[in-house]
Motif scaffolding. Structure first.
Motif, PDB file in Angstrom:
ATOM      1  N   VAL A  45       0.857  -1.187   0.000  1.00  0.00           N
ATOM      2  CA  VAL A  45       0.000   0.000   0.000  1.00  0.00           C
ATOM      3  C   VAL A  45       0.892   1.235   0.000  1.00  0.00           C
ATOM      4  CG1 VAL A  45      -1.724   1.327   1.280  1.00  0.00           C
ATOM      5  CG2 VAL A  45      -1.849  -1.166   1.259  1.00  0.00           C
ATOM      6  N   GLN A  46       0.629   2.149  -0.922  1.00  0.00           N
ATOM      7  CA  GLN A  46       1.259   3.470  -0.926  1.00  0.00           C
ATOM      8  C   GLN A  46       0.142   4.439  -0.554  1.00  0.00           C
ATOM      9  OE1 GLN A  46       4.512   4.677  -1.485  1.00  0.00           O
ATOM     10  NE2 GLN A  46       3.486   6.486  -0.713  1.00  0.00           N
ATOM     11  N   TYR A  47      -0.071   4.600   0.752  1.00  0.00           N
ATOM     12  CA  TYR A  47      -1.197   5.418   1.213  1.00  0.00           C
ATOM     13  C   TYR A  47      -0.848   6.890   1.309  1.00  0.00           C
ATOM     14  CZ  TYR A  47       1.143   4.527   5.684  1.00  0.00           C
ATOM     15  OH  TYR A  47       2.071   4.402   6.680  1.00  0.00           O
ATOM     16  N   ASP A  48       0.432   7.220   1.363  1.00  0.00           N
ATOM     17  CA  ASP A  48       0.865   8.611   1.443  1.00  0.00           C
ATOM     18  C   ASP A  48       1.615   8.945   0.164  1.00  0.00           C
ATOM     19  OD1 ASP A  48       1.727  11.119   2.111  1.00  0.00           O
ATOM     20  OD2 ASP A  48       2.861  10.513   3.874  1.00  0.00           O
ATOM     21  N   SER A  49       0.963   9.625  -0.741  1.00  0.00           N
ATOM     22  CA  SER A  49       1.567   9.998  -2.009  1.00  0.00           C
ATOM     23  C   SER A  49       2.860  10.773  -1.743  1.00  0.00           C
ATOM     24  CB  SER A  49       0.575  10.855  -2.801  1.00  0.00           C
ATOM     25  OG  SER A  49       1.112  11.234  -4.019  1.00  0.00           O
ATOM     26  N   PRO A  50       3.980  10.369  -2.357  1.00  0.00           N
ATOM     27  CA  PRO A  50       5.250  11.069  -2.126  1.00  0.00           C
ATOM     28  C   PRO A  50       5.150  12.555  -2.499  1.00  0.00           C
ATOM     29  CG  PRO A  50       5.607   9.016  -3.311  1.00  0.00           C
ATOM     30  CD  PRO A  50       4.130   9.239  -3.273  1.00  0.00           C
ATOM     31  N   GLY A  51       5.825  13.391  -1.752  1.00  0.00           N
ATOM     32  CA  GLY A  51       5.815  14.832  -2.012  1.00  0.00           C
ATOM     33  C   GLY A  51       4.590  15.492  -1.397  1.00  0.00           C
ATOM     34  N   TRP A  52       4.309  16.694  -1.878  1.00  0.00           N
ATOM     35  CA  TRP A  52       3.162  17.448  -1.365  1.00  0.00           C
ATOM     36  C   TRP A  52       1.865  16.843  -1.877  1.00  0.00           C
ATOM     37  CZ3 TRP A  52       3.868  20.731   2.406  1.00  0.00           C
ATOM     38  CH2 TRP A  52       5.118  21.313   2.562  1.00  0.00           C
ATOM     39  N   ASP A  53       0.879  16.785  -1.000  1.00  0.00           N
ATOM     40  CA  ASP A  53      -0.455  16.333  -1.403  1.00  0.00           C
ATOM     41  C   ASP A  53      -1.175  17.516  -2.029  1.00  0.00           C
ATOM     42  OD1 ASP A  53       0.142  13.869  -0.390  1.00  0.00           O
ATOM     43  OD2 ASP A  53      -1.081  14.063   1.412  1.00  0.00           O
ATOM     44  N   ASN A  54      -0.871  17.773  -3.311  1.00  0.00           N
ATOM     45  CA  ASN A  54      -1.416  18.955  -3.976  1.00  0.00           C
ATOM     46  C   ASN A  54      -2.695  18.669  -4.762  1.00  0.00           C
ATOM     47  OD1 ASN A  54      -0.467  17.596  -6.224  1.00  0.00           O
ATOM     48  ND2 ASN A  54       1.208  19.027  -6.628  1.00  0.00           N
ATOM     49  N   GLY A  55      -3.176  17.421  -4.740  1.00  0.00           N
ATOM     50  CA  GLY A  55      -4.425  17.080  -5.405  1.00  0.00           C
ATOM     51  C   GLY A  55      -4.317  16.899  -6.903  1.00  0.00           C
ATOM     52  N   SER A  59      -0.256  13.215  -8.319  1.00  0.00           N
ATOM     53  CA  SER A  59      -0.183  12.943  -6.887  1.00  0.00           C
ATOM     54  C   SER A  59      -1.219  11.892  -6.481  1.00  0.00           C
ATOM     55  CB  SER A  59      -0.393  14.235  -6.095  1.00  0.00           C
ATOM     56  OG  SER A  59      -0.332  13.987  -4.710  1.00  0.00           O
ATOM     57  N   LEU A  60      -2.432  12.007  -7.015  1.00  0.00           N
ATOM     58  CA  LEU A  60      -3.481  11.026  -6.708  1.00  0.00           C
ATOM     59  C   LEU A  60      -3.083   9.629  -7.173  1.00  0.00           C
ATOM     60  CD1 LEU A  60      -6.636  13.089  -7.675  1.00  0.00           C
ATOM     61  CD2 LEU A  60      -5.992  12.364  -5.366  1.00  0.00           C
ATOM     62  N   ARG A 123     -11.088  12.194  -7.912  1.00  0.00           N
ATOM     63  CA  ARG A 123     -10.446  13.511  -7.936  1.00  0.00           C
ATOM     64  C   ARG A 123     -10.036  13.969  -6.533  1.00  0.00           C
ATOM     65  NH1 ARG A 123      -9.971  14.300 -13.115  1.00  0.00           N
ATOM     66  NH2 ARG A 123     -11.789  14.004 -14.446  1.00  0.00           N
ATOM     67  N   ASP A 124     -10.085  13.043  -5.575  1.00  0.00           N
ATOM     68  CA  ASP A 124      -9.660  13.330  -4.201  1.00  0.00           C
ATOM     69  C   ASP A 124      -9.003  12.080  -3.630  1.00  0.00           C
ATOM     70  OD1 ASP A 124      -9.254  14.820  -1.946  1.00  0.00           O
ATOM     71  OD2 ASP A 124     -11.344  14.801  -1.285  1.00  0.00           O
ATOM     72  N   TYR A 125      -8.142  12.258  -2.630  1.00  0.00           N
ATOM     73  CA  TYR A 125      -7.421  11.155  -2.014  1.00  0.00           C
ATOM     74  C   TYR A 125      -8.391  10.204  -1.316  1.00  0.00           C
ATOM     75  CZ  TYR A 125      -3.395  14.098  -2.903  1.00  0.00           C
ATOM     76  OH  TYR A 125      -2.452  14.863  -3.521  1.00  0.00           O
ATOM     77  N   VAL A 126      -8.047   8.929  -1.300  1.00  0.00           N
ATOM     78  CA  VAL A 126      -8.870   7.916  -0.645  1.00  0.00           C
ATOM     79  C   VAL A 126      -8.278   7.530   0.703  1.00  0.00           C
ATOM     80  CG1 VAL A 126      -9.696   5.518  -0.784  1.00  0.00           C
ATOM     81  CG2 VAL A 126      -9.786   6.997  -2.799  1.00  0.00           C
TER      82      VAL A 126
END
Length: 181
Positions: A45-55, A59-60, A123-126
């Motif tokens: 699981v890659q639950y935290d997208s690397p870098g800034w969570d800019n949407g 990134s998603l 279009r948003d993080y899960v």
């Protein structure tokens, strides 16, 4: 007794016997299908997208769950669900078969589905970066596997015991967990 009634009885008995044989032959295939399904798991699981969570879509799509088939047989995942347990967000597999000893990544964002990558088209993080659970259920809504991270001071707390074995007794010391931050 007439010969026509004896012939009719023999034909009826033969038809019943043939039906019983066909039914018995179908049972092992169903049991074998279940055993293949037990070999499917959430492997990474890659639950935290690397870098800034800019949407951004990039990134998603850097947020994903990998599903692995550890058997040598293909498994039809049509109708299976991958669910985020805290908010109940789910992704349903459509017309997808996972080959033997193969994996597929289910990305959060928008993309074109391939044999290696599927996209939820969101279009948003899960997945929550701090604490969440991913659950995989088959097309009959039966539990297949789950992975939990965060909570109790742990970054990765799936359904494995402290020696790294899962509830089927398989060893998973190096599961390649991609949890960053």
């Amino acid at each position: 007794m007439t010969s026509s009634s004896v012939t009719a009885r023999r034909l009826a008995a033969a038809a019943l016997a043939a039906g019983a044989l066909v039914g018995a032959a179908a049972l092992p295939a169903t049991a074998a299908d279940r055993s293949y399904r037990e070999n499917v798991e959430i492997s990474r699981v890659q639950y935290d997208s690397p870098g800034w969570d800019n949407g951004s879509n990039r990134s998603l799509n850097n947020e994903w769950v990998e599903i692995t088939n550890n058997s040598r047989h293909r498994v039809n995942l049509d109708g299976w669900r991958l669910t985020e347990d805290r908010r109940g967000i789910s992704y349903t597999f459509r017309h997808f078969t996972l080959g033997g000893h193969e994996s597929v990544r289910v990305h959060t964002g928008v993309g074109r589905d391939t044999a290696d990558d599927l996209f939820q088209d969101r279009r948003d993080y899960v997945w929550d970066n701090r604490r969440d659970t991913a659950t995989l259920r088959n097309d009959e809504r039966r539990f297949v596997d789950s992975v939990t991270w965060g909570g109790r001071g742990q970054r990765w707390d799936d359904n494995r015991d402290h020696e790294g074995r899962d509830h089927h007794g398989r060893d998973h010391h190096d599961r390649g967990h991609d949890h960053r931050r």
